[in-house]
Enzyme design. Sequence first.
Site, PDB file in Angstrom:
ATOM      1  N   HIS A   1      40.758  59.409  43.384  1.00 27.66           N
ATOM      2  CA  HIS A   1      41.850  58.461  43.647  1.00 27.66           C
ATOM      3  C   HIS A   1      42.750  58.351  42.427  1.00 27.66           C
ATOM      4  O   HIS A   1      42.289  58.446  41.283  1.00 27.66           O
ATOM      5  CB  HIS A   1      41.322  57.090  44.083  1.00 27.66           C
ATOM      6  CG  HIS A   1      40.560  56.331  43.054  1.00 27.66           C
ATOM      7  ND1 HIS A   1      41.146  55.426  42.189  1.00 27.66           N
ATOM      8  CD2 HIS A   1      39.235  56.314  42.755  1.00 27.66           C
ATOM      9  CE1 HIS A   1      40.225  54.884  41.417  1.00 27.66           C
ATOM     10  NE2 HIS A   1      39.045  55.409  41.731  1.00 27.66           N
TER      11      HIS A   1
ATOM     12  N   ASP B   1      45.117  55.708  42.245  1.00 28.25           N
ATOM     13  CA  ASP B   1      45.493  54.308  42.028  1.00 28.25           C
ATOM     14  C   ASP B   1      44.557  53.691  41.006  1.00 28.25           C
ATOM     15  O   ASP B   1      43.455  54.203  40.760  1.00 28.25           O
ATOM     16  CB  ASP B   1      45.450  53.522  43.343  1.00 28.25           C
ATOM     17  CG  ASP B   1      44.051  53.475  43.941  1.00 28.25           C
ATOM     18  OD1 ASP B   1      43.455  54.558  44.156  1.00 28.25           O
ATOM     19  OD2 ASP B   1      43.529  52.369  44.190  1.00 28.25           O
TER      20      ASP B   1
ATOM     21  N   ASP C   1      38.512  56.086  35.384  1.00 28.58           N
ATOM     22  CA  ASP C   1      38.452  55.590  36.769  1.00 28.58           C
ATOM     23  C   ASP C   1      39.855  55.564  37.377  1.00 28.58           C
ATOM     24  O   ASP C   1      40.504  54.539  37.373  1.00 28.58           O
ATOM     25  CB  ASP C   1      37.834  54.191  36.779  1.00 28.58           C
ATOM     26  CG  ASP C   1      37.720  53.596  38.168  1.00 28.58           C
ATOM     27  OD1 ASP C   1      37.618  54.356  39.143  1.00 28.58           O
ATOM     28  OD2 ASP C   1      37.761  52.357  38.281  1.00 28.58           O
TER      29      ASP C   1
ATOM     30  N   GLU D   1      42.017  53.262  46.617  1.00 20.82           N
ATOM     31  CA  GLU D   1      40.564  53.099  46.518  1.00 20.82           C
ATOM     32  C   GLU D   1      40.178  51.762  45.899  1.00 20.82           C
ATOM     33  O   GLU D   1      39.150  51.181  46.239  1.00 20.82           O
ATOM     34  CB  GLU D   1      39.988  54.249  45.678  1.00 20.82           C
ATOM     35  CG  GLU D   1      38.460  54.376  45.732  1.00 20.82           C
ATOM     36  CD  GLU D   1      37.761  53.599  44.628  1.00 20.82           C
ATOM     37  OE1 GLU D   1      36.518  53.568  44.624  1.00 20.82           O
ATOM     38  OE2 GLU D   1      38.458  53.026  43.755  1.00 20.82           O
ATOM     39  N   GLU D   2      41.012  51.262  45.011  1.00 24.85           N
ATOM     40  CA  GLU D   2      40.687  50.024  44.308  1.00 24.85           C
ATOM     41  C   GLU D   2      40.890  48.776  45.162  1.00 24.85           C
ATOM     42  O   GLU D   2      40.542  47.679  44.730  1.00 24.85           O
ATOM     43  CB  GLU D   2      41.521  49.911  43.027  1.00 24.85           C
ATOM     44  CG  GLU D   2      41.263  51.004  41.999  1.00 24.85           C
ATOM     45  CD  GLU D   2      39.897  50.910  41.344  1.00 24.85           C
ATOM     46  OE1 GLU D   2      39.104  50.043  41.748  1.00 24.85           O
ATOM     47  OE2 GLU D   2      39.614  51.706  40.442  1.00 24.85           O
TER      48      GLU D   2
ATOM     49  N   ASP E   1      33.459  59.721  40.534  1.00 24.21           N
ATOM     50  CA  ASP E   1      33.862  58.335  40.287  1.00 24.21           C
ATOM     51  C   ASP E   1      32.649  57.434  40.104  1.00 24.21           C
ATOM     52  O   ASP E   1      32.633  56.307  40.576  1.00 24.21           O
ATOM     53  CB  ASP E   1      34.719  57.852  41.466  1.00 24.21           C
ATOM     54  CG  ASP E   1      35.482  56.576  41.148  1.00 24.21           C
ATOM     55  OD1 ASP E   1      35.622  56.236  39.964  1.00 24.21           O
ATOM     56  OD2 ASP E   1      35.929  55.901  42.094  1.00 24.21           O
TER      57      ASP E   1
ATOM     58  N   HIS F   1      37.667  49.445  34.630  1.00 24.44           N
ATOM     59  CA  HIS F   1      38.213  48.096  34.809  1.00 24.44           C
ATOM     60  C   HIS F   1      38.183  47.267  33.521  1.00 24.44           C
ATOM     61  O   HIS F   1      38.503  46.089  33.572  1.00 24.44           O
ATOM     62  CB  HIS F   1      37.505  47.336  35.937  1.00 24.44           C
ATOM     63  CG  HIS F   1      37.626  47.985  37.273  1.00 24.44           C
ATOM     64  ND1 HIS F   1      37.352  47.316  38.445  1.00 24.44           N
ATOM     65  CD2 HIS F   1      37.995  49.224  37.648  1.00 24.44           C
ATOM     66  CE1 HIS F   1      37.539  48.128  39.470  1.00 24.44           C
ATOM     67  NE2 HIS F   1      37.929  49.300  38.997  1.00 24.44           N
TER      68      HIS F   1
END
Length: 464
Positions: A81, A83, A112, A146-147, A170, A437
Site C-alpha cells: 500500500h 497510503d 509502512d 490500507e490504513e 507489511d 505509525h
Amino acid sequence: MEKIVDRFQDSLIQSTQDLIRIKSVQGNPEPGMPFGRGPYLALMYVLALADRFGFTTKNVDGYAGHAEYGHGKETVGVLVHVDVVPGGEDWIFPAFAGEIHDGRIYGRGAVDDKGPAVAALYALKAIKESGIKSSKKIRIVFGTDEETSFAGMKYYLSKEPAFDIGFTPDGNFPVINGEKGILVLKLKKQFARPMSGNIKIKSIKGGEAVNQVPDLCTAVLEVVAGQEVLINERVEEFNKKFGNCLKSEQNGKEIVFVMKGESSHASMPEDGINAISLLMLFLNELGVIRDDLGDFIRIYHEKIGLEHHGESICCGFRDALSGKLTLNVGIIDCNTQGVAVTVDIRYPITTKVDQVRDGIWHALEGTGITVEQTDHDPPIYFPEEHFLVRKLLHAYAEATNDHQSGPMIIGGGTYARAAKNMIAFGPVFPGEKELAHQKNEFISIDNLVKITKIYAASLWELAK
C-alpha cells in the site's frame, strides 16, 4: 539476483525517497481519486515506475493498481500500500521529505509501507533482468487506503482475478502466520444537562487516525475569574508527575490546554503515550466538572484510564497463541452537545468478537454511553505446517542464515486479510523496534537493500 539488486541500489534508494515525499494521507474524494489526491499521486508514481521497468500495468479506477510480469495460469500476488497515516508531531526530520541521515531514510511510510512497496517492485525488476523464466505470473498490487478501510483493495479484487498464493511485505520477519481480530467502536454520549459550575469544558479534540496512538489532544475550558490559580496549581502538579507534557494558555475567560503524547501503532499502545487518555486523566483530577461531560470523564477514567489491555472495561482477554487484547483510544471529538470517542481493539485469535462487544456493553450499561461498531475484521491464522508458511520461512532462513526464528502472530492488520493464501512477510527483522505509525519512522538503507534481495528470492521460489 543479489548482484543485480546491488547494481541498481542508488535507484532503489531514490525511488523510496521520491515516494515518501508524496503526502499520501487519505483526503477528500475527487473524480478518479476515491481517497483523495495524495494516495492517487502515490499510485500514479509507482505505476509510472513499473512502466519504465517494462511491466504490464493497470490503474483500476484509482482504487488500486498493479504491475505484472511473466506468464502462466497461476498468479503469485504481492499486496502493498502507498497510503500512510498522518505524520504527527515533533519529528527530528520532516515527515514527508525522505531525508537520509546516518544511513537511514526518514519519513512517514518508510517502513509502512512505501519502502517495502518499492523493494517489491525492484525485486520483480531483478527477476526480469536475470532472464530466468517462471511458470506463474507475478503481480504487485498497490493499494491506496490500507490504513483506513481496505475499501480500495476490496474494489480491486472485485474487478480483477484473485491470486493463488502470495504475501504482503507489511509485517515482520521471519513470517507472520496470524493476525489478531480488529474491532473499531465508537463510544458516544449526548449531553442532556446544560454545563454548569465555575469551570466548563467547551471542546476536547484529539487524534487523527483510530489505528494510531494520538500524540496530541487539546481542550478549551471556560473559567470564572479566580479559578485560574487552582488550575495552574493542578497543571504544575500534573507536569511534575508526568514530565511536562501539558501546556496551558489563557485567552480572556478561556484556557486552552495542549497535551503532548507519543505516537505508536494502535496494535502496540504500550509503545506510545496516549495524549487523549492523559488529558482525560487531568480533567478528571480537576474534580470540579459536575455535568454530563464530567460524568463521561469520570467513566472514562474508571473504565479506560491509562490501561492498554481493556481490563477495566471487561474485555481483558488473552490466549497462549497471540497474547493480550489491546485497546487504543484513537480519536475524541467533544463539544457542548456531546462526545464521541473512537476505539481500536485488537483481540486474540481464539476470542470471539461477541465476547469483546458484550463485555464492553456490560461495563457501560446504565451510563448513558452508546456503543456503535464501525468496523470489524476477524482474526486470521495459518498453522505452522501450512505450505505458504513453510515456503517463506525457508526463503527467509536461506537469505539470512537465521534458522532459529519462527512464525509469529501480530496485532497489526495487513492486506493478508484481503485474499486467500496470503500472509505478511517482513520488512521488520527480529529484534528491531517497530516504527510503523511512530514519529521519526525510518528504514535503514542496508535493510532496504536486504529486503529487496529477500523478496526477489522469495518471489522466484513461489513462482518457479
